[in-house]
Design a protein around this motif. Structure first.
Motif, mmCIF file in Angstrom:
data_model
loop_
_atom_site.group_PDB
_atom_site.id
_atom_site.type_symbol
_atom_site.label_atom_id
_atom_site.label_comp_id
_atom_site.label_asym_id
_atom_site.label_seq_id
_atom_site.Cartn_x
_atom_site.Cartn_y
_atom_site.Cartn_z
ATOM 1 N N VAL A 182 0.838 -1.197 0.000
ATOM 2 C CA VAL A 182 0.000 0.000 0.000
ATOM 3 C C VAL A 182 0.874 1.249 0.000
ATOM 4 C CG1 VAL A 182 -1.701 1.315 1.304
ATOM 5 C CG2 VAL A 182 -1.892 -1.177 1.184
ATOM 6 N N ILE A 183 1.918 1.239 0.814
ATOM 7 C CA ILE A 183 2.817 2.394 0.883
ATOM 8 C C ILE A 183 3.518 2.614 -0.449
ATOM 9 C CG2 ILE A 183 4.911 3.280 1.987
ATOM 10 C CD1 ILE A 183 3.943 1.951 4.573
ATOM 11 N N SER A 184 3.907 1.525 -1.114
ATOM 12 C CA SER A 184 4.541 1.651 -2.434
ATOM 13 C C SER A 184 3.596 2.301 -3.436
ATOM 14 C CB SER A 184 4.972 0.269 -2.937
ATOM 15 O OG SER A 184 5.976 -0.282 -2.118
ATOM 16 N N ARG A 185 2.319 1.935 -3.389
ATOM 17 C CA ARG A 185 1.334 2.538 -4.297
ATOM 18 C C ARG A 185 1.162 4.025 -3.990
ATOM 19 N NH1 ARG A 185 -1.532 -1.108 -7.474
ATOM 20 N NH2 ARG A 185 -0.497 -3.143 -7.304
ATOM 21 N N LEU A 186 1.157 4.365 -2.710
ATOM 22 C CA LEU A 186 1.025 5.762 -2.338
ATOM 23 C C LEU A 186 2.240 6.570 -2.793
ATOM 24 C CD1 LEU A 186 -0.392 5.250 1.264
ATOM 25 C CD2 LEU A 186 -1.637 6.196 -0.680
ATOM 26 N N GLU A 187 3.414 5.971 -2.711
ATOM 27 C CA GLU A 187 4.622 6.638 -3.193
ATOM 28 C C GLU A 187 4.550 6.837 -4.704
ATOM 29 O OE1 GLU A 187 7.548 3.943 -1.729
ATOM 30 O OE2 GLU A 187 7.864 5.064 0.143
ATOM 31 N N ALA A 188 3.987 5.832 -5.390
ATOM 32 C CA ALA A 188 3.832 5.960 -6.839
ATOM 33 C C ALA A 188 2.860 7.078 -7.186
ATOM 34 C CB ALA A 188 3.345 4.625 -7.426
ATOM 35 N N ALA A 189 1.781 7.192 -6.385
ATOM 36 C CA ALA A 189 0.821 8.273 -6.610
ATOM 37 C C ALA A 189 1.474 9.623 -6.414
ATOM 38 C CB ALA A 189 -0.372 8.111 -5.666
ATOM 39 N N ALA A 190 2.351 9.715 -5.424
ATOM 40 C CA ALA A 190 3.039 10.982 -5.160
ATOM 41 C C ALA A 190 3.959 11.368 -6.305
ATOM 42 C CB ALA A 190 3.838 10.876 -3.862
ATOM 43 N N ALA A 191 4.492 10.373 -6.994
ATOM 44 C CA ALA A 191 5.434 10.651 -8.081
ATOM 45 C C ALA A 191 4.744 10.941 -9.411
ATOM 46 C CB ALA A 191 6.379 9.457 -8.247
ATOM 47 N N ARG A 192 3.449 10.621 -9.511
ATOM 48 C CA ARG A 192 2.721 10.837 -10.761
ATOM 49 C C ARG A 192 2.557 12.322 -11.058
ATOM 50 N NH1 ARG A 192 -1.219 7.148 -13.073
ATOM 51 N NH2 ARG A 192 -0.830 5.025 -12.346
ATOM 52 N N GLY A 193 2.490 12.666 -12.275
ATOM 53 C CA GLY A 193 2.157 14.024 -12.702
ATOM 54 C C GLY A 193 3.259 15.035 -12.497
ATOM 55 N N GLY A 194 4.452 14.601 -12.079
ATOM 56 C CA GLY A 194 5.563 15.534 -11.925
ATOM 57 C C GLY A 194 5.368 16.537 -10.815
ATOM 58 N N GLY A 195 4.503 16.204 -9.807
ATOM 59 C CA GLY A 195 4.219 17.146 -8.728
ATOM 60 C C GLY A 195 5.314 17.224 -7.687
ATOM 61 N N GLY A 196 6.174 16.200 -7.655
ATOM 62 C CA GLY A 196 7.259 16.205 -6.695
ATOM 63 C C GLY A 196 6.806 16.180 -5.253
ATOM 64 N N MET A 197 5.773 15.396 -4.945
ATOM 65 C CA MET A 197 5.306 15.321 -3.565
ATOM 66 C C MET A 197 6.290 14.522 -2.712
ATOM 67 S SD MET A 197 1.172 14.865 -3.772
ATOM 68 C CE MET A 197 0.935 15.479 -2.115
ATOM 69 N N ARG A 198 6.505 14.992 -1.502
ATOM 70 C CA ARG A 198 7.421 14.333 -0.581
ATOM 71 C C ARG A 198 6.634 13.354 0.281
ATOM 72 N NH1 ARG A 198 9.481 16.036 4.590
ATOM 73 N NH2 ARG A 198 8.141 17.867 4.373
ATOM 74 N N VAL A 199 7.179 12.145 0.453
ATOM 75 C CA VAL A 199 6.523 11.104 1.241
ATOM 76 C C VAL A 199 7.303 10.909 2.529
ATOM 77 C CG1 VAL A 199 5.710 8.716 1.309
ATOM 78 C CG2 VAL A 199 5.725 9.964 -0.852
ATOM 79 N N THR A 200 6.613 11.028 3.672
ATOM 80 C CA THR A 200 7.251 10.814 4.967
ATOM 81 C C THR A 200 6.434 9.827 5.772
ATOM 82 O OG1 THR A 200 6.078 12.713 5.920
ATOM 83 C CG2 THR A 200 8.298 13.100 5.056
#
Length: 448
Positions: free
Chosen positions: A353-371
């Motif tokens: 689940v965490i891997s999928r959330l990290e993938a979502a953060a990386a989509r679209g070039g938004g550069g979201m940080r995962v902590t």
């Protein structure tokens, strides 16, 4: 009594579930009865709240807050809320029945207690308070009257009616509501310029420790203005009979400056707190079947795996979209709905689940940080603000409901709602769609 469906052994029966017995106590808005759960045979304390009295006193928000807070704090040293029921005129709270009475009553009967006994109570108090703080809950009315003792001598924190959540803080990150009980309220609360809820609770814990060891309040005075001045100055005296370690600890708790006041990680390392008592009239360990969680300050052992928190049935109800406390009061608008949040079950392990959330953060070039967010989830935060309310932040909590089933609770934790909804539809849902599982689907079938 309303909602009585029959008689059983001479007592009224509430909604076919609880046999209501004698009155234990009375309050401003109702009574507390002993009740028996007809499904399990166990006794509970049934708090009966009259809606009309609550509405007339303008205390609807306080009652709703108390229920909402107690749903999220399950700990061996906090009185458990088992169930909430409502009728047209009343709200019923089925609470853990604690038979040992108030800690305040013990102090009144016996005066000060031995240091080893005080240490036992204080350790359990700090364990409960630290757990609340880790969940973003600040009690704000800690005092011996709100600490109960069970038959085994274990402490139980009650009465969250004045509590606050972390998201109640203003833009400055501080709470501003003036509340508490004279003699136990932190000086920064009295200054009415904003305060940290965790530090204010620790001050109250310091007053409680002083009362346990000395048998009196540190800032007692017949004139409340004079007492408040003493609080602001930290003007008190430690009794000479206290141990050296106790006389060193109390000033660090009763430090009028919240920025230098001792913290929980520092507190649990102090000699007085860690001392092993020679005589042990009371076990200092929680029941083996219901262990207390490790303090938030405890370091994780190397190689230790994070496990999702286990939910009980009441937690599941509280997470559901339909569990909105506002319908408990007729006429109130349903103002607690999620802003587009997602709640779903999955057979995917937590790491997946965490891997999928990290993938979502990386989509679209938004550069979201995962902590990492505790041992049960992650937090996704944008690198820059695209909306009108700061950076977008998304919190995802992961809970275990069965050996092979997890529940994931995703909600906005900051930023603009429109940006959040766009992120969910364009990035989050596509990344999660093949792991979402519905209970009605055959095993292995995904539900979008």
């Amino acid at each position: 009594m309303e909602a009585v469906e029959g008689e059983k052994k001479g007592g009224v029966v509430l909604q076919g579930r609880y046999e209501i017995g004698r009155v234990l106590g009375r309050g401003n808005f109702g009574r507390v009865h002993v009740a028996r759960d007809l499904r399990t045979g166990k006794s509970v304390a049934m708090k009966v709240v009259t809606k009309e009295k609550v509405v007339r006193a303008g205390m609807v928000e306080q009652i709703m807050r108390e229920i909402g807070v107690m749903k999220r704090v399950s700990h061996p040293n906090i009185v458990e809320l088992h169930e909430v029921m409502a009728t047209r005129t009343k709200i019923y709270l089925a609470l853990e029945l604690v038979r040992g009475g108030e800690l305040f009553g013990r102090i009144v009967r016996l005066g000060r207690v031995r240091e080893d006994v005080a240490r036992h109570y204080f350790r359990q108090l700090i364990s409960a308070v630290d757990f609340c703080h880790s969940r973003g809950v600040y009690h704000r009315d800690l005092k011996p009257e709100n600490l109960l003792l069970d038959e085994a001598g274990n402490l139980k924190v009650v009465d969250f009616g004045l509590s606050a959540l972390a998201d109640h803080a203003r833009a400055d990150g501080l709470l501003h509501t003036l509340c508490g009980t004279p003699g136990y309220t932190a000086p920064e609360v009295l200054r009415d310029k904003g305060y940290d809820g965790a530090k204010a609770d620790l001050w109250s814990c310091g007053v409680i420790l002083y009362v346990l060891l000395a048998g009196s309040l540190p800032f007692a005075d017949d004139n409340i203005v004079t007492m408040y001045r003493k609080v602001q100055r930290g003007d008190y005296r430690c009794p000479t009979w206290l141990s050296t370690d106790a006389r060193r600890l109390i000033p660090r708790l009763l430090d009028p400056n919240p920025s230098t006041r001792i913290t929980v990680p520092q507190l649990v390392e102090t000699p007085w707190f860690t001392k092993t008592s020679i005589s042990k009239p009371i076990s200092i360990e929680p029941p083996a079947a219901d262990p207390a969680p490790a303090p938030a300050c405890a370091a994780q052992e190397e190689g230790e795996k994070d496990e999702p928190e286990t939910l009980n049935a009441f937690h599941l109800i509280s997470l559901s979209e339909g569990f909105d406390l506002s319908p408990l009061f007729e006429g109130d608008s349903a103002n607690g709905r999620r802003e587009g949040g997602m709640l779903f079950a999955t057979r995917e392990p937590a790491s997946g689940v965490i891997s999928r959330l990290e993938a979502a953060a990386a989509r679209g070039g938004g550069g979201m940080r995962v902590t990492k967010s505790g041992a049960r989830g992650v937090r996704l935060e944008g690198s820059e603000s695209r909306g009108t309310k700061g950076r977008l932040a998304v919190a995802a909590d992961i809970f275990s409901v069965a050996p092979s089933v997890l529940v994931v609770d995703v909600k906005k934790d900051g930023g603009d709602t429109l940006e959040y909804r766009s992120f969910c539809s364009e990035q989050l849902r596509p990344a999660l769609q093949d792991i979402v599982w519905a209970a009605t689907d055959p095993p292995g079938t995904a539900a979008v």
